[in-house]
Motif scaffolding. Structure first.
Motif, mmCIF file in Angstrom:
data_model
loop_
_atom_site.group_PDB
_atom_site.id
_atom_site.type_symbol
_atom_site.label_atom_id
_atom_site.label_comp_id
_atom_site.label_asym_id
_atom_site.label_seq_id
_atom_site.Cartn_x
_atom_site.Cartn_y
_atom_site.Cartn_z
ATOM 1 N N LEU A 180 45.624 38.159 41.819
ATOM 2 C CA LEU A 180 46.781 37.496 41.315
ATOM 3 C C LEU A 180 45.527 36.459 40.626
ATOM 4 N N ALA A 181 44.455 35.738 42.121
ATOM 5 C CA ALA A 181 42.999 34.966 41.599
ATOM 6 C C ALA A 181 42.121 35.639 40.444
ATOM 7 N N ALA A 182 41.952 37.182 40.622
ATOM 8 C CA ALA A 182 41.263 37.795 39.193
ATOM 9 C C ALA A 182 41.545 37.704 38.004
ATOM 10 N N ALA A 183 43.147 37.972 38.169
ATOM 11 C CA ALA A 183 43.987 38.528 36.816
ATOM 12 C C ALA A 183 43.639 36.552 36.518
ATOM 13 N N ARG A 184 43.896 35.603 36.894
ATOM 14 C CA ARG A 184 44.226 34.530 36.652
ATOM 15 C C ARG A 184 42.593 33.852 35.957
ATOM 16 N N ILE A 185 41.593 34.475 36.882
ATOM 17 C CA ILE A 185 40.466 34.054 36.370
ATOM 18 C C ILE A 185 40.061 35.124 35.136
ATOM 19 N N LEU A 186 40.362 36.138 34.730
ATOM 20 C CA LEU A 186 40.274 36.821 34.312
ATOM 21 C C LEU A 186 41.091 36.333 32.213
ATOM 22 N N LYS A 187 42.403 35.718 32.885
ATOM 23 C CA LYS A 187 43.638 35.338 32.008
ATOM 24 C C LYS A 187 44.081 36.753 31.541
ATOM 25 N N ILE A 188 44.486 36.952 32.454
ATOM 26 C CA ILE A 188 45.192 38.549 32.307
ATOM 27 C C ILE A 188 46.455 37.949 32.641
ATOM 28 N N PRO A 189 47.266 37.946 32.066
ATOM 29 C CA PRO A 189 49.078 37.556 32.331
ATOM 30 C C PRO A 189 49.738 38.831 33.701
ATOM 31 N N LEU A 190 49.771 38.210 34.739
ATOM 32 C CA LEU A 190 49.924 38.842 35.940
ATOM 33 C C LEU A 190 50.865 38.000 36.938
ATOM 34 N N HIS A 191 52.087 37.706 36.390
ATOM 35 C CA HIS A 191 52.937 36.739 37.221
ATOM 36 C C HIS A 191 53.013 37.459 38.523
ATOM 37 N N GLN A 192 53.042 37.545 39.209
ATOM 38 C CA GLN A 192 54.171 38.002 40.665
ATOM 39 C C GLN A 192 53.285 38.732 41.602
ATOM 40 N N ARG A 193 53.462 38.070 42.714
ATOM 41 C CA ARG A 193 52.791 39.709 43.735
ATOM 42 C C ARG A 193 53.520 40.190 44.086
ATOM 43 N N VAL A 194 53.743 41.129 43.865
ATOM 44 C CA VAL A 194 54.319 41.871 44.780
ATOM 45 C C VAL A 194 54.101 42.976 46.015
ATOM 46 N N THR A 195 54.705 42.245 47.363
ATOM 47 C CA THR A 195 54.110 43.332 48.516
ATOM 48 C C THR A 195 54.643 44.481 48.736
ATOM 49 N N LEU A 233 36.323 40.040 55.433
ATOM 50 C CA LEU A 233 35.174 39.078 54.761
ATOM 51 C C LEU A 233 34.843 38.811 53.674
ATOM 52 N N ARG A 234 34.746 40.598 52.945
ATOM 53 C CA ARG A 234 34.612 41.156 51.442
ATOM 54 C C ARG A 234 35.911 40.569 50.718
ATOM 55 N N ILE A 235 37.207 40.092 51.210
ATOM 56 C CA ILE A 235 38.505 39.949 50.502
ATOM 57 C C ILE A 235 37.545 38.664 49.048
ATOM 58 N N PRO A 236 37.235 37.577 49.976
ATOM 59 C CA PRO A 236 37.222 36.522 48.472
ATOM 60 C C PRO A 236 35.983 36.661 47.141
ATOM 61 N N LEU A 237 35.114 38.055 47.360
ATOM 62 C CA LEU A 237 33.925 38.131 46.487
ATOM 63 C C LEU A 237 34.598 38.630 45.241
ATOM 64 N N ILE A 238 36.177 38.436 45.240
ATOM 65 C CA ILE A 238 37.110 39.203 44.015
ATOM 66 C C ILE A 238 36.690 37.889 43.382
ATOM 67 N N ILE A 239 36.747 36.548 44.056
ATOM 68 C CA ILE A 239 36.440 35.291 42.704
ATOM 69 C C ILE A 239 35.364 35.708 42.111
ATOM 70 N N PRO A 240 34.106 35.473 42.634
ATOM 71 C CA PRO A 240 32.949 35.937 41.854
ATOM 72 C C PRO A 240 32.576 36.827 41.244
ATOM 73 N N VAL A 241 33.251 37.911 41.438
ATOM 74 C CA VAL A 241 33.197 38.729 40.878
ATOM 75 C C VAL A 241 33.903 38.730 39.778
ATOM 76 N N SER A 242 35.362 37.953 39.445
ATOM 77 C CA SER A 242 35.860 38.267 38.587
ATOM 78 C C SER A 242 35.578 36.836 37.540
ATOM 79 N N LEU A 243 34.205 36.550 38.384
ATOM 80 C CA LEU A 243 33.430 35.238 37.366
ATOM 81 C C LEU A 243 32.915 35.244 36.365
#
Ligand code: UDP
Length: 243
Positions: free
Chosen positions: A70-85, A226-236
């Motif tokens: 969801l965080a990656a989608a938000r950074i990329l301005k992609i409409p992804l509304h809800q988490r479905v675990t 520890l790799r998971i937060p990497l999604i933020i800089p990768v998406s940016l």
């Protein structure tokens, strides 16, 4: 439901109820469809592993399992509304299957876990038929035998918990050979059903820190986690450079 592409992986923007309804229909049609539940780690791996991106394209449902997606989608301005675990999806689906007397085969996790999960599910969902169980540490020779057992049982749903991305590759490879209504790759779900690992408390889940809770409880996962937060800089970076 709309399908979007986040860092190359296809993801469905849907709700838990809609996902369960669609899964029930696909199960009835028995077309070898499969469900994946990508998290941030999957997206990071799929950036460089083309087959994982292809698997997401072939998936009948691709559910955003983690807050990282969801965080990656938000950074990329992609409409992804809800988490479905995956776990919530699985439990709701099994409950609905129980109301209709449908069957499930549980594949994966260490010896004894799928059986323990089956016992627990029998208690919780009386109408559900357990069509079979198998652990997930098999050789290629055992694999043939397991596939034959699954085909003989011919379940409405096959739950595949072999860890990611092994389970997604396994479903993709076997999709046409297995006589099942629907398959779903669900990571550590059998361990949770069996009571082998706890889910994070609700407060941790609400703020998206389930991964941190798991790393404290299971320190051997730390390098992966520890790799998971990497999604933020990768998406940016992707937003700025388009790759
Ligand atoms: N697992 C398995 N076979 C394997 C590797 C893993 O059955 O060869 C099982 C493992 O025991 C666990 C599940 O796959 O029950 C999911 O593993 P993990 O918690 O690492 O899930 P992930 O985070 O990869 O979804």
């Amino acid at each position: 439901m709309t399908r979007v592409t986040v860092l190359g992986t296809e993801i469905d923007s849907t709700t838990p109820n809609e996902a369960v309804d669609r899964a029930m229909t696909a199960m009835h049609e028995r077309k070898g469809a499969f469900v994946i539940t990508p998290n941030a780690e999957y997206l990071l791996q799929a950036k460089t592993q083309r087959d994982l991106r292809q698997i997401s394209q072939s998936a009948f449902l691709s559910l955003p399992d983690s807050i990282g997606v969801l965080a990656a989608a938000r950074i990329l301005k992609i409409p992804l509304h809800q988490r479905v675990t995956g776990i919530d999806f699985a439990f709701s689906l099994l409950k609905k299957m129980g109301e209709r007397g449908r069957s499930v085969f549980l594949l994966g996790a260490r010896q004894g876990i799928a059986e323990a999960a089956a016992d627990r599910l029998r208690e919780l969902i009386p109408g559900l038929v357990i069509a079979g169980t198998s652990h997930g540490y098999f050789s290629s020779t055992d694999e043939k035998r397991i596939c034959e057992r699954i085909n003989t049982a011919s379940p409405d749903l096959l739950i595949v918990c072999l860890g990611s991305p092994r389970q997604e590759r396994w479903m993709y490879k076997n999709a046409s050979a297995l006589h099942v209504g629907l398959m779903a790759g669900l990571g550590g779900t059998l361990d949770v059903f069996a009571g082998n690992v706890d889910r994070a408390p609700e407060g941790w889940r609400k703020i998206g820190l389930e991964w941190l809770y798991r790393s404290i409880r299971e320190p051997k996962r730390i390098t992966r986690i520890l790799r998971i937060p990497l999604i933020i800089p990768v998406s940016l970076r992707y937003r700025v450079r388009g790759k």
